[in-house]
Write a protein that holds these residues in place. Sequence first.
Motif, PDB file in Angstrom:
ATOM      1  N   MET A 213       0.838  -1.206   0.000  1.00  0.00           N
ATOM      2  CA  MET A 213       0.000   0.000   0.000  1.00  0.00           C
ATOM      3  C   MET A 213       0.874   1.257   0.000  1.00  0.00           C
ATOM      4  O   MET A 213       0.512   2.285  -0.563  1.00  0.00           O
ATOM      5  CB  MET A 213      -0.923   0.011   1.222  1.00  0.00           C
ATOM      6  CG  MET A 213      -2.020  -1.032   1.184  1.00  0.00           C
ATOM      7  SD  MET A 213      -3.055  -0.950  -0.277  1.00  0.00           S
ATOM      8  CE  MET A 213      -3.815   0.632  -0.044  1.00  0.00           C
ATOM      9  N   VAL A 216       1.843   1.797  -3.511  1.00  0.00           N
ATOM     10  CA  VAL A 216       0.704   2.339  -4.269  1.00  0.00           C
ATOM     11  C   VAL A 216       0.497   3.816  -3.925  1.00  0.00           C
ATOM     12  O   VAL A 216       0.347   4.672  -4.814  1.00  0.00           O
ATOM     13  CB  VAL A 216      -0.580   1.538  -3.953  1.00  0.00           C
ATOM     14  CG1 VAL A 216      -1.794   2.198  -4.589  1.00  0.00           C
ATOM     15  CG2 VAL A 216      -0.449   0.110  -4.444  1.00  0.00           C
ATOM     16  N   ARG A 219       3.296   6.002  -5.364  1.00  0.00           N
ATOM     17  CA  ARG A 219       3.114   6.252  -6.804  1.00  0.00           C
ATOM     18  C   ARG A 219       2.008   7.275  -7.026  1.00  0.00           C
ATOM     19  O   ARG A 219       2.115   8.150  -7.891  1.00  0.00           O
ATOM     20  CB  ARG A 219       2.773   4.944  -7.525  1.00  0.00           C
ATOM     21  CG  ARG A 219       3.936   3.997  -7.611  1.00  0.00           C
ATOM     22  CD  ARG A 219       3.563   2.776  -8.455  1.00  0.00           C
ATOM     23  NE  ARG A 219       4.453   1.670  -8.139  1.00  0.00           N
ATOM     24  CZ  ARG A 219       4.059   0.520  -7.590  1.00  0.00           C
ATOM     25  NH1 ARG A 219       2.796   0.317  -7.312  1.00  0.00           N
ATOM     26  NH2 ARG A 219       4.923  -0.430  -7.340  1.00  0.00           N
ATOM     27  N   TYR A 273     -11.085   3.643  -1.152  1.00  0.00           N
ATOM     28  CA  TYR A 273     -10.425   3.612  -2.471  1.00  0.00           C
ATOM     29  C   TYR A 273     -10.626   2.251  -3.124  1.00  0.00           C
ATOM     30  O   TYR A 273      -9.901   1.882  -4.023  1.00  0.00           O
ATOM     31  CB  TYR A 273      -8.932   3.954  -2.369  1.00  0.00           C
ATOM     32  CG  TYR A 273      -8.268   3.346  -1.172  1.00  0.00           C
ATOM     33  CD1 TYR A 273      -7.884   2.024  -1.181  1.00  0.00           C
ATOM     34  CD2 TYR A 273      -8.089   4.094  -0.027  1.00  0.00           C
ATOM     35  CE1 TYR A 273      -7.330   1.453  -0.076  1.00  0.00           C
ATOM     36  CE2 TYR A 273      -7.527   3.536   1.097  1.00  0.00           C
ATOM     37  CZ  TYR A 273      -7.151   2.202   1.061  1.00  0.00           C
ATOM     38  OH  TYR A 273      -6.609   1.634   2.178  1.00  0.00           O
ATOM     39  N   ILE A 274     -11.592   1.489  -2.609  1.00  0.00           N
ATOM     40  CA  ILE A 274     -11.868   0.181  -3.222  1.00  0.00           C
ATOM     41  C   ILE A 274     -13.321   0.123  -3.709  1.00  0.00           C
ATOM     42  O   ILE A 274     -13.572  -0.002  -4.902  1.00  0.00           O
ATOM     43  CB  ILE A 274     -11.592  -0.968  -2.235  1.00  0.00           C
ATOM     44  CG1 ILE A 274     -10.114  -0.938  -1.811  1.00  0.00           C
ATOM     45  CG2 ILE A 274     -11.910  -2.315  -2.886  1.00  0.00           C
ATOM     46  CD1 ILE A 274      -9.728  -1.985  -0.791  1.00  0.00           C
ATOM     47  N   ALA A 278     -15.241   2.380  -7.885  1.00  0.00           N
ATOM     48  CA  ALA A 278     -15.934   1.648  -8.957  1.00  0.00           C
ATOM     49  C   ALA A 278     -17.388   2.106  -9.057  1.00  0.00           C
ATOM     50  O   ALA A 278     -17.919   2.301 -10.166  1.00  0.00           O
ATOM     51  CB  ALA A 278     -15.864   0.148  -8.695  1.00  0.00           C
ATOM     52  N   ASN A 288     -13.831  13.210 -12.874  1.00  0.00           N
ATOM     53  CA  ASN A 288     -12.505  12.680 -13.201  1.00  0.00           C
ATOM     54  C   ASN A 288     -12.070  11.718 -12.084  1.00  0.00           C
ATOM     55  O   ASN A 288     -11.901  12.131 -10.945  1.00  0.00           O
ATOM     56  CB  ASN A 288     -11.518  13.848 -13.313  1.00  0.00           C
ATOM     57  CG  ASN A 288     -10.118  13.381 -13.708  1.00  0.00           C
ATOM     58  OD1 ASN A 288      -9.837  12.183 -13.711  1.00  0.00           O
ATOM     59  ND2 ASN A 288      -9.258  14.325 -14.025  1.00  0.00           N
ATOM     60  N   PRO A 289     -11.862  10.427 -12.410  1.00  0.00           N
ATOM     61  CA  PRO A 289     -11.534   9.457 -11.351  1.00  0.00           C
ATOM     62  C   PRO A 289     -10.180   9.712 -10.702  1.00  0.00           C
ATOM     63  O   PRO A 289      -9.956   9.332  -9.564  1.00  0.00           O
ATOM     64  CB  PRO A 289     -11.533   8.118 -12.093  1.00  0.00           C
ATOM     65  CG  PRO A 289     -11.299   8.452 -13.524  1.00  0.00           C
ATOM     66  CD  PRO A 289     -11.908   9.800 -13.748  1.00  0.00           C
ATOM     67  N   LEU A 293      -9.214   9.438  -6.466  1.00  0.00           N
ATOM     68  CA  LEU A 293      -8.290   8.355  -6.118  1.00  0.00           C
ATOM     69  C   LEU A 293      -6.956   8.905  -5.609  1.00  0.00           C
ATOM     70  O   LEU A 293      -6.392   8.398  -4.637  1.00  0.00           O
ATOM     71  CB  LEU A 293      -8.077   7.455  -7.338  1.00  0.00           C
ATOM     72  CG  LEU A 293      -7.844   5.977  -7.047  1.00  0.00           C
ATOM     73  CD1 LEU A 293      -8.937   5.402  -6.171  1.00  0.00           C
ATOM     74  CD2 LEU A 293      -7.740   5.189  -8.338  1.00  0.00           C
ATOM     75  N   LEU A 297      -6.077   8.024  -1.832  1.00  0.00           N
ATOM     76  CA  LEU A 297      -4.968   7.067  -1.724  1.00  0.00           C
ATOM     77  C   LEU A 297      -3.614   7.755  -1.559  1.00  0.00           C
ATOM     78  O   LEU A 297      -2.741   7.260  -0.847  1.00  0.00           O
ATOM     79  CB  LEU A 297      -4.951   6.185  -2.983  1.00  0.00           C
ATOM     80  CG  LEU A 297      -4.211   4.880  -2.923  1.00  0.00           C
ATOM     81  CD1 LEU A 297      -4.627   4.062  -1.722  1.00  0.00           C
ATOM     82  CD2 LEU A 297      -4.469   4.084  -4.190  1.00  0.00           C
TER      83      LEU A 297
END
Lengths: 322, 102
Positions: A213, A216, A219, A273-274, A278, A288-289, A293, A297
């Motif tokens: 995580m 992730v 990034r 964020y899961i 979606a 805008n996703p 996110l 995240l």
Amino acid sequence: MLTLAGQNLLTPMILSFALGGLAALVRSDLSVPEAAAKTMALYLLFAIGFKGGVAVSKSGIDGQVLAALAAGIALSFVLPVVAFGLLRVMSRLSAVEAAAVAAHYGSISIVTFATASGILALRGIEAEGYMVAVSAAMESPAIITALWLASRSGQGRRAEPGLWREILLNGSIVLLVGAFAIGMITGPDGMAKVEAFVVAPWQGVLCLFLLDMGLVAGRGLRGARGIIGAGLVAFGVVMPMIGAAAGLGAALVLGLSLGGTVLMMVLAASASYIAVPAAMRVALPEANPSVALTLSLGITFPFNLVFGIPAYIAVAEAIVGG
Amino acid sequence: MQTYTAKRVEILIEAPMESRLTAALTAAGVKGFSVLPVLGGAGQSGRWSAEGQIGRAGMVAVICLIAPERLEVLLDAAFGVVERHIGLINVTDAQVIRKARF
């Protein structure tokens, strides 16, 4: 309070997360295979749900459990309204984009919840087992509020057919609730049979999962430039503190234990964020996703793990007592 | 070897919309399709990568081969789903060997 917060920072979980984040920020090629990350996520959800179910099998379901569930659901309904208002003031997001982001902040992050549970266990602080059920109950109500907020702006549309089935039968919710039910049905006898699997390795697996995580989140943080501005970054830090304060208020009204108070604060402070991303892609595709996110995240998740959880424990200890 | 002209339709769409798209294609009479993962890319919403995506996120590619006379029906069905979402539909000419399958 600062000393306590500092002690909470130096746990294997938080340091594993920091290692992952650092590796991503310095562009190391360190990576966790996707299948391994998914397996660890399944294990953590099963273990946390099962342990919560076993705890409730001992204490039983009473008015306190139902009140905690109701408080969690109410928080999940209300927090997106606060988030939406803040976003409209602090950023230039359109109403639909603000509604989509707000949904993430009304829902919860089960990984943040798991990390907080792990830190509490390391410190020997017990929490009410039914908080797992509260976490599951808080996954979805925020989506309803977000759709309402978007429709008020005249840009939202009716929910697509099948959307609610997908949200309520989201894999993480099914596993968490299912494992909780198994724990509740089998109780301490069931725990005795699988204890070596669901208890002993849990902290170690959580460390490895948080390493991933961290990668992730690192990034996400690296890619945040150009996607979110200073106002949104500030929102990503301020909103969890507002959520934690609301969670603290609810916990005090409910009379939760120290551990339960911390978990209620963490649930209200964390951002999904899961499950929600979606759902928002199906329900509000105009948003805008990347914005939601990156915020949940890349900003809020690391903030909660590194600063938030230690601070929430310190505040709860100061108010509720240890 | 004898070959026949067909249309190859490639639809890139957000992963959460995959089941809706494939249902629409099936309802439009498409006999077969393949779903492939997309590793990453860049577009109007910025650069993205499937690495680190959690849950049902990212993009997928749905590819189908059909007889040219059925292209319009397929495109109507696909665009009905893709219209509001991040996505891409492109059509290329292809040669197939077993004409009856498309």
